[in-house]
Design an enzyme around this catalytic site. Sequence first.
Site, PDB file in Angstrom:
ATOM      1  N   ILE A 258      75.370  -4.208  80.149  1.00  0.00           N
ATOM      2  CA  ILE A 258      74.335  -5.221  80.416  1.00  0.00           C
ATOM      3  C   ILE A 258      74.087  -6.036  79.149  1.00  0.00           C
ATOM      4  O   ILE A 258      73.999  -7.266  79.190  1.00  0.00           O
ATOM      5  CB  ILE A 258      73.024  -4.560  80.909  1.00  0.00           C
ATOM      6  CG1 ILE A 258      73.273  -3.834  82.235  1.00  0.00           C
ATOM      7  CG2 ILE A 258      71.935  -5.617  81.082  1.00  0.00           C
ATOM      8  CD1 ILE A 258      72.091  -2.990  82.718  1.00  0.00           C
TER       9      ILE A 258
ATOM     10  N   THR B 253      68.401  -0.245  75.863  1.00  0.00           N
ATOM     11  CA  THR B 253      68.944   1.090  75.629  1.00  0.00           C
ATOM     12  C   THR B 253      68.502   2.078  76.721  1.00  0.00           C
ATOM     13  O   THR B 253      67.393   1.967  77.244  1.00  0.00           O
ATOM     14  CB  THR B 253      68.493   1.583  74.235  1.00  0.00           C
ATOM     15  OG1 THR B 253      69.084   2.840  73.989  1.00  0.00           O
ATOM     16  CG2 THR B 253      66.996   1.733  74.143  1.00  0.00           C
TER      17      THR B 253
ATOM     18  N   SER C  79      64.776  -1.998  80.162  1.00  0.00           N
ATOM     19  CA  SER C  79      65.471  -0.703  80.112  1.00  0.00           C
ATOM     20  C   SER C  79      64.661   0.335  80.891  1.00  0.00           C
ATOM     21  O   SER C  79      64.824   0.472  82.106  1.00  0.00           O
ATOM     22  CB  SER C  79      65.700  -0.277  78.662  1.00  0.00           C
ATOM     23  OG  SER C  79      64.466  -0.161  77.960  1.00  0.00           O
ATOM     24  N   ARG C  80      63.786   1.024  80.203  1.00  0.00           N
ATOM     25  CA  ARG C  80      62.823   1.927  80.827  1.00  0.00           C
ATOM     26  C   ARG C  80      61.507   1.760  80.078  1.00  0.00           C
ATOM     27  O   ARG C  80      61.518   1.515  78.854  1.00  0.00           O
ATOM     28  CB  ARG C  80      63.290   3.391  80.726  1.00  0.00           C
ATOM     29  CG  ARG C  80      64.424   3.770  81.671  1.00  0.00           C
ATOM     30  CD  ARG C  80      63.988   3.781  83.124  1.00  0.00           C
ATOM     31  NE  ARG C  80      65.046   4.143  84.047  1.00  0.00           N
ATOM     32  CZ  ARG C  80      65.859   3.282  84.658  1.00  0.00           C
ATOM     33  NH1 ARG C  80      65.746   1.987  84.428  1.00  0.00           N
ATOM     34  NH2 ARG C  80      66.771   3.697  85.510  1.00  0.00           N
TER      35      ARG C  80
ATOM     36  N   ASP D 137      60.202  -5.779  82.697  1.00  0.00           N
ATOM     37  CA  ASP D 137      60.635  -5.370  84.041  1.00  0.00           C
ATOM     38  C   ASP D 137      60.249  -3.915  84.300  1.00  0.00           C
ATOM     39  O   ASP D 137      60.326  -3.447  85.430  1.00  0.00           O
ATOM     40  CB  ASP D 137      62.157  -5.544  84.163  1.00  0.00           C
ATOM     41  CG  ASP D 137      62.664  -5.188  85.552  1.00  0.00           C
ATOM     42  OD1 ASP D 137      61.975  -5.523  86.540  1.00  0.00           O
ATOM     43  OD2 ASP D 137      63.743  -4.569  85.670  1.00  0.00           O
TER      44      ASP D 137
ATOM     45  N   GLU E 180      54.863   3.427  86.616  1.00  0.00           N
ATOM     46  CA  GLU E 180      55.208   2.454  87.663  1.00  0.00           C
ATOM     47  C   GLU E 180      54.790   3.004  89.020  1.00  0.00           C
ATOM     48  O   GLU E 180      55.085   4.176  89.314  1.00  0.00           O
ATOM     49  CB  GLU E 180      56.715   2.182  87.645  1.00  0.00           C
ATOM     50  CG  GLU E 180      57.151   1.515  86.355  1.00  0.00           C
ATOM     51  CD  GLU E 180      58.668   1.292  86.277  1.00  0.00           C
ATOM     52  OE1 GLU E 180      59.380   1.646  87.238  1.00  0.00           O
ATOM     53  OE2 GLU E 180      59.115   0.765  85.256  1.00  0.00           O
TER      54      GLU E 180
ATOM     55  N   HIS F  28      60.004  -3.745  88.202  1.00  0.00           N
ATOM     56  CA  HIS F  28      61.249  -2.970  88.030  1.00  0.00           C
ATOM     57  C   HIS F  28      62.298  -3.423  89.051  1.00  0.00           C
ATOM     58  O   HIS F  28      62.710  -2.655  89.921  1.00  0.00           O
ATOM     59  CB  HIS F  28      60.986  -1.467  88.153  1.00  0.00           C
ATOM     60  CG  HIS F  28      62.113  -0.637  87.591  1.00  0.00           C
ATOM     61  ND1 HIS F  28      61.955   0.621  87.096  1.00  0.00           N
ATOM     62  CD2 HIS F  28      63.442  -0.905  87.433  1.00  0.00           C
ATOM     63  CE1 HIS F  28      63.100   1.100  86.675  1.00  0.00           C
ATOM     64  NE2 HIS F  28      64.034   0.185  86.879  1.00  0.00           N
TER      65      HIS F  28
ATOM     66  N   GLY G 279      65.133  -5.614  87.988  1.00  0.00           N
ATOM     67  CA  GLY G 279      66.187  -6.337  87.278  1.00  0.00           C
ATOM     68  C   GLY G 279      67.496  -6.424  88.049  1.00  0.00           C
ATOM     69  O   GLY G 279      68.214  -7.418  87.987  1.00  0.00           O
ATOM     70  N   SER G 280      67.815  -5.380  88.793  1.00  0.00           N
ATOM     71  CA  SER G 280      69.087  -5.376  89.527  1.00  0.00           C
ATOM     72  C   SER G 280      68.898  -5.739  90.997  1.00  0.00           C
ATOM     73  O   SER G 280      69.829  -5.620  91.796  1.00  0.00           O
ATOM     74  CB  SER G 280      69.724  -3.981  89.437  1.00  0.00           C
ATOM     75  OG  SER G 280      68.887  -3.032  90.080  1.00  0.00           O
TER      76      SER G 280
HETATM   77  C1  DGY Z   1      68.864   1.070  87.151  1.00  0.00           C
HETATM   78  O1  DGY Z   1      69.869   0.914  87.842  1.00  0.00           O
HETATM   79  O2  DGY Z   1      68.756   1.980  86.313  1.00  0.00           O
HETATM   80  C2  DGY Z   1      67.738   0.128  87.381  1.00  0.00           C
HETATM   81  O3  DGY Z   1      66.787   0.157  86.371  1.00  0.00           O
HETATM   82  C3  DGY Z   1      67.064   0.481  88.683  1.00  0.00           C
HETATM   83  O4  DGY Z   1      66.450   1.741  88.543  1.00  0.00           O
END
Ligand code: DGY
Length: 322
Positions: A156, A208, A236-237, A261, A266, A285, A287-288
């Site tokens: 990414i 990361t 990321s997280r 994101d 959450e 959350h 992003g994808s």
């Molecule tokens: C992932 O694919 O890790 C995204 O953050 C969705 O959880």
Amino acid sequence: MKPKAIVYRKMDPGILEDIRNYCDVTSFDKLDDDSLPAFRAALADAEGLLGSGLRVDRELLEMAPRLRIVCNNSVGYDNLDLQELERRGIMASNTPEVLNETVADAVFGLILAAARRIPELDRAIREGRWTEHAGSSWFGVDVHGKTLGIIGMGGIGASIARRAKFGFGMKVMYHNRSRKPEYEAAYETIYGSLDDLLRESDYVVIMTPLTPQTRHLIGEREFGLMKRSAIFINASRGATIDEEALIRALQTGLIRGAGLDVFEQEPIQPDHPFLTMDQVMMLPHMGSATRETRYKMARLAADNLIAGLTGGHPPSLIRRKP
Ligand code: DGY
């Protein structure tokens, strides 16, 4: 007899049907108080588990003695206790690569939204505050030509670097566990220490994975190193940063803004301080989360499950790093 599998998140019906061709599936759209008892009961026979976000640790594995593979429908796998899975000889997989471009798009969405104050100005128009020629109090800052720092240079990160370099003419720095000569050559990215990257970047993106080493990687000290004009992006997280420290950095003007994101908790609470901050852009959350990419992720997760339970080679097994 087909191997037994649990799918614990809502899944594309065609993909679920395909999994049923190979496995005896118990499926749940979500895990909540209503579905948890049936989910726990199904664990007793389950050989495969597919979904995302569920904490898979010793306690859960004790309930699933026949498990052979755990398939995350996500690239992140901080929900998995890999050491415990390995100890029990259980395979684990995730969904890398297929989401790289989509997450990079979302990161640039957050960068542009924060730099050009898009949500804030959209709100101003809707609230009837655009009553005269828009003046400097609504000005933003440029993205093109600035310096972007990427912390965590995986797939990414590389997709973000490519957009930055070729789309926006940015100088790109990165910091990673290991150097990535292929990205240095392709996008003229410059490797730097974390502190140098934080000091020099106009935009800082953290990508990361969440591990014990990266938990709260960015905290008070790190926000203090950033430029006062910096915009900070986390896709990321939530726990890779110290959220309290970010709130303070934004409140005291240590940095200009943030695009987030992901969050430590959450969904976030209705009284969260970010909700009152115009300089914070937020996504839930996602992003994808495009239709195309979520389909590809589910397909890959299903391919991992089917291969893992039918004697094949799961295409994206997770290899635990020492
Ligand atoms: C992932 O694919 O890790 C995204 O953050 C969705 O959880």
